[in-house]
Scaffold this motif. Structure first.
Motif, PDB file in Angstrom:
ATOM      1  N   ARG A   1      15.951 -13.803  -0.426  1.00 13.65           N
ATOM      2  CA  ARG A   1      16.323 -12.392  -0.511  1.00 13.65           C
ATOM      3  C   ARG A   1      15.104 -11.565  -0.872  1.00 13.65           C
ATOM      4  NH1 ARG A   1      22.246 -12.699  -3.343  1.00 13.65           N
ATOM      5  NH2 ARG A   1      22.776 -14.716  -2.428  1.00 13.65           N
ATOM      6  N   ILE A   2      15.044 -10.367  -0.303  1.00 13.62           N
ATOM      7  CA  ILE A   2      13.936  -9.452  -0.569  1.00 13.62           C
ATOM      8  C   ILE A   2      14.520  -8.087  -0.906  1.00 13.62           C
ATOM      9  CG2 ILE A   2      11.898  -8.310   0.383  1.00 13.62           C
ATOM     10  CD1 ILE A   2      11.577 -10.690   2.293  1.00 13.62           C
ATOM     11  N   TRP A   3      14.004  -7.492  -1.974  1.00 14.11           N
ATOM     12  CA  TRP A   3      14.359  -6.127  -2.356  1.00 14.11           C
ATOM     13  C   TRP A   3      13.083  -5.310  -2.417  1.00 14.11           C
ATOM     14  CZ3 TRP A   3      16.145 -10.480  -4.868  1.00 14.11           C
ATOM     15  CH2 TRP A   3      17.515 -10.683  -4.894  1.00 14.11           C
ATOM     16  N   ARG A   4      13.214  -4.001  -2.199  1.00 19.19           N
ATOM     17  CA  ARG A   4      12.045  -3.129  -2.280  1.00 19.19           C
ATOM     18  C   ARG A   4      12.412  -1.839  -3.003  1.00 19.19           C
ATOM     19  NH1 ARG A   4       9.860   1.153   0.194  1.00 19.19           N
ATOM     20  NH2 ARG A   4      11.409   1.244   1.845  1.00 19.19           N
ATOM     21  N   HIS A   5      11.537  -1.414  -3.888  1.00 21.02           N
ATOM     22  CA  HIS A   5      11.594  -0.090  -4.506  1.00 21.02           C
ATOM     23  C   HIS A   5      10.208   0.518  -4.329  1.00 21.02           C
ATOM     24  CE1 HIS A   5      12.578   3.210  -7.162  1.00 21.02           C
ATOM     25  NE2 HIS A   5      11.415   2.998  -7.751  1.00 21.02           N
ATOM     26  N   GLU A   6      10.137   1.523  -3.474  1.00 15.27           N
ATOM     27  CA  GLU A   6       8.864   2.163  -3.140  1.00 15.27           C
ATOM     28  C   GLU A   6       7.847   1.092  -2.739  1.00 15.27           C
ATOM     29  OE1 GLU A   6       8.116   4.775  -6.457  1.00 15.27           O
ATOM     30  OE2 GLU A   6       9.811   6.059  -5.910  1.00 15.27           O
ATOM     31  N   GLU A   7       6.771   0.913  -3.500  1.00 16.21           N
ATOM     32  CA  GLU A   7       5.742  -0.063  -3.107  1.00 16.21           C
ATOM     33  C   GLU A   7       5.899  -1.420  -3.782  1.00 16.21           C
ATOM     34  OE1 GLU A   7       4.656   3.307  -3.723  1.00 16.21           O
ATOM     35  OE2 GLU A   7       4.712   3.568  -1.541  1.00 16.21           O
ATOM     36  N   ILE A   8       6.985  -1.638  -4.498  1.00 14.62           N
ATOM     37  CA  ILE A   8       7.208  -2.924  -5.166  1.00 14.62           C
ATOM     38  C   ILE A   8       8.233  -3.717  -4.356  1.00 14.62           C
ATOM     39  CG2 ILE A   8       8.020  -4.098  -7.253  1.00 14.62           C
ATOM     40  CD1 ILE A   8       5.418  -2.541  -7.681  1.00 14.62           C
ATOM     41  N   VAL A   9       7.878  -4.928  -3.974  1.00 11.83           N
ATOM     42  CA  VAL A   9       8.753  -5.829  -3.226  1.00 11.83           C
ATOM     43  C   VAL A   9       9.048  -7.028  -4.118  1.00 11.83           C
ATOM     44  CG1 VAL A   9       8.934  -7.334  -1.198  1.00 11.83           C
ATOM     45  CG2 VAL A   9       7.775  -5.117  -1.014  1.00 11.83           C
TER      46      VAL A   9
ATOM     47  N   TYR B   1       7.222  -2.062   6.405  1.00 12.86           N
ATOM     48  CA  TYR B   1       7.609  -3.374   5.871  1.00 12.86           C
ATOM     49  C   TYR B   1       9.094  -3.627   6.142  1.00 12.86           C
ATOM     50  CZ  TYR B   1       8.229  -7.235   2.600  1.00 12.86           C
ATOM     51  OH  TYR B   1       8.531  -8.444   2.033  1.00 12.86           O
ATOM     52  N   ASP B   2       9.928  -2.630   5.860  1.00 11.82           N
ATOM     53  CA  ASP B   2      11.369  -2.755   6.115  1.00 11.82           C
ATOM     54  C   ASP B   2      11.634  -3.007   7.599  1.00 11.82           C
ATOM     55  OD1 ASP B   2      11.586  -2.097   3.427  1.00 11.82           O
ATOM     56  OD2 ASP B   2      12.542  -0.157   3.782  1.00 11.82           O
ATOM     57  N   HIS B   3      10.968  -2.240   8.441  1.00 12.21           N
ATOM     58  CA  HIS B   3      11.168  -2.364   9.891  1.00 12.21           C
ATOM     59  C   HIS B   3      10.825  -3.780  10.373  1.00 12.21           C
ATOM     60  CE1 HIS B   3      11.542  -1.144  14.035  1.00 12.21           C
ATOM     61  NE2 HIS B   3      10.323  -1.620  14.271  1.00 12.21           N
TER      62      HIS B   3
ATOM     63  N   LEU C   1      -0.272  -4.197   5.269  1.00 12.40           N
ATOM     64  CA  LEU C   1       0.683  -3.447   4.451  1.00 12.40           C
ATOM     65  C   LEU C   1       0.546  -3.718   2.955  1.00 12.40           C
ATOM     66  CD1 LEU C   1       3.892  -4.034   6.606  1.00 12.40           C
ATOM     67  CD2 LEU C   1       2.365  -2.052   6.644  1.00 12.40           C
ATOM     68  N   PHE C   2      -0.131  -4.805   2.603  1.00 12.12           N
ATOM     69  CA  PHE C   2      -0.146  -5.243   1.213  1.00 12.12           C
ATOM     70  C   PHE C   2      -1.322  -4.718   0.404  1.00 12.12           C
ATOM     71  CE2 PHE C   2       2.301  -8.624   3.341  1.00 12.12           C
ATOM     72  CZ  PHE C   2       3.493  -8.473   2.648  1.00 12.12           C
ATOM     73  N   GLU C   3      -1.004  -4.285  -0.805  1.00  8.85           N
ATOM     74  CA  GLU C   3      -2.006  -3.928  -1.802  1.00  8.85           C
ATOM     75  C   GLU C   3      -2.376  -5.175  -2.600  1.00  8.85           C
ATOM     76  OE1 GLU C   3      -4.492  -1.254  -3.651  1.00  8.85           O
ATOM     77  OE2 GLU C   3      -3.037  -0.641  -2.150  1.00  8.85           O
ATOM     78  N   GLN C   4      -1.363  -5.964  -2.992  1.00  8.78           N
ATOM     79  CA  GLN C   4      -1.591  -7.180  -3.780  1.00  8.78           C
ATOM     80  C   GLN C   4      -0.463  -8.168  -3.532  1.00  8.78           C
ATOM     81  OE1 GLN C   4      -1.440  -6.682  -8.055  1.00  8.78           O
ATOM     82  NE2 GLN C   4      -2.634  -8.526  -8.414  1.00  8.78           N
ATOM     83  N   ILE C   5      -0.839  -9.421  -3.248  1.00 11.03           N
ATOM     84  CA  ILE C   5       0.160 -10.472  -3.066  1.00 11.03           C
ATOM     85  C   ILE C   5      -0.062 -11.637  -4.021  1.00 11.03           C
ATOM     86  CG2 ILE C   5       0.613  -9.886  -0.659  1.00 11.03           C
ATOM     87  CD1 ILE C   5      -1.064 -12.390   0.098  1.00 11.03           C
ATOM     88  N   ALA C   6      -1.177 -11.618  -4.747  1.00 11.69           N
ATOM     89  CA  ALA C   6      -1.499 -12.719  -5.653  1.00 11.69           C
ATOM     90  C   ALA C   6      -2.463 -12.229  -6.724  1.00 11.69           C
ATOM     91  CB  ALA C   6      -2.125 -13.874  -4.866  1.00 11.69           C
ATOM     92  N   THR C   7      -2.618 -13.046  -7.751  1.00 16.46           N
ATOM     93  CA  THR C   7      -3.597 -12.742  -8.789  1.00 16.46           C
ATOM     94  C   THR C   7      -4.992 -13.048  -8.252  1.00 16.46           C
ATOM     95  OG1 THR C   7      -3.567 -14.972  -9.728  1.00 16.46           O
ATOM     96  CG2 THR C   7      -1.937 -13.388 -10.591  1.00 16.46           C
ATOM     97  N   GLU C   8      -6.015 -12.727  -9.034  1.00 11.19           N
ATOM     98  CA  GLU C   8      -7.388 -13.026  -8.620  1.00 11.19           C
ATOM     99  C   GLU C   8      -7.608 -14.515  -8.395  1.00 11.19           C
ATOM    100  OE1 GLU C   8     -10.287 -11.263 -11.198  1.00 11.19           O
ATOM    101  OE2 GLU C   8      -9.450  -9.258 -10.923  1.00 11.19           O
ATOM    102  N   SER C   9      -6.850 -15.355  -9.108  1.00 13.40           N
ATOM    103  CA  SER C   9      -6.991 -16.802  -8.950  1.00 13.40           C
ATOM    104  C   SER C   9      -6.125 -17.365  -7.820  1.00 13.40           C
ATOM    105  CB  SER C   9      -6.649 -17.514 -10.270  1.00 13.40           C
ATOM    106  OG  SER C   9      -5.294 -17.301 -10.597  1.00 13.40           O
ATOM    107  N   GLY C  10      -5.396 -16.493  -7.110  1.00 16.32           N
ATOM    108  CA  GLY C  10      -4.579 -16.929  -5.986  1.00 16.32           C
ATOM    109  C   GLY C  10      -3.136 -17.259  -6.337  1.00 16.32           C
ATOM    110  N   GLU C  11      -2.761 -17.095  -7.609  1.00 18.46           N
ATOM    111  CA  GLU C  11      -1.383 -17.346  -8.025  1.00 18.46           C
ATOM    112  C   GLU C  11      -0.459 -16.257  -7.490  1.00 18.46           C
ATOM    113  OE1 GLU C  11       0.412 -19.590 -10.306  1.00 18.46           O
ATOM    114  OE2 GLU C  11      -1.272 -20.778  -9.595  1.00 18.46           O
TER     115      GLU C  11
ATOM    116  N   LYS D   1       0.859  -1.189   0.000  1.00 18.70           N
ATOM    117  CA  LYS D   1       0.000   0.000   0.000  1.00 18.70           C
ATOM    118  C   LYS D   1       0.895   1.239   0.000  1.00 18.70           C
ATOM    119  CE  LYS D   1      -3.862  -2.226   2.272  1.00 18.70           C
ATOM    120  NZ  LYS D   1      -4.679  -2.344   3.482  1.00 18.70           N
ATOM    121  N   PRO D   2       0.423   2.323  -0.581  1.00 20.32           N
ATOM    122  CA  PRO D   2       1.234   3.554  -0.597  1.00 20.32           C
ATOM    123  C   PRO D   2       1.707   3.929   0.807  1.00 20.32           C
ATOM    124  CG  PRO D   2      -0.659   3.806  -2.034  1.00 20.32           C
ATOM    125  CD  PRO D   2      -0.856   2.499  -1.278  1.00 20.32           C
ATOM    126  N   GLY D   3       2.999   4.180   0.928  1.00 19.82           N
ATOM    127  CA  GLY D   3       3.596   4.600   2.195  1.00 19.82           C
ATOM    128  C   GLY D   3       3.928   3.481   3.157  1.00 19.82           C
TER     129      GLY D   3
END
Length: 117
Positions: A50-58, A26-28, A91-101, A19-21
């Motif tokens: 490993r996890i990387w983040r750029h703004e709202e993209i993880v 998430y980092d914390h 914190l999440f806007e989207q973690i999967a597709t509509e079908s759960g993928e 989600k925006p902001g």
């Protein structure tokens, strides 16, 4: 399950949209991953995560000792995993597709230098 499995040790990449902001929170959370969660990751056969983040993209990259399906099944059955995921769900806007993928990242280009270069 996803139907997308991997051979042992092969990398698998996917992404989340925050989600925006939500990035700093998430980092914390990942500066202090619960010891029980770290133990579960190891027990589930994840050898490199490993996890990387750029703004709202993880972007997440995993290498597993077993395939994805076996690892994901073990994690899904864990109360610890369920509690960790619930603690971050807001914190999440989207973690999967509509079908759960999962939001898979597919390789579209690779350059590998020759060994004799």
């Amino acid at each position: 399950m996803s139907g997308r499995d991997t051979v042992p040790g092969a990398p698998l990449l996917y992404l989340y949209r925050l989600k925006p902001g939500a990035g700093p929170e998430y980092d914390h959370a990942h500066e202090a991953v619960w010891p029980q969660m770290l133990a579960l990751i190891d027990e589930a056969g994840i050898e490199d995560y490993r996890i990387w983040r750029h703004e709202e993209i993880v972007v997440c990259r995993l290498r597993m000792r077993q395939g994805f399906e076996a690892t994901a099944a073990m994690l899904a059955a864990s109360d610890i995993q369920q509690r960790w995921t619930a603690s971050l769900a807001h914190l999440f806007e989207q973690i999967a597709t509509e079908s759960g993928e999962p939001l898979w990242l597919d390789e579209v280009f690779r350059f590998k230098a020759r060994a004799d270069s």
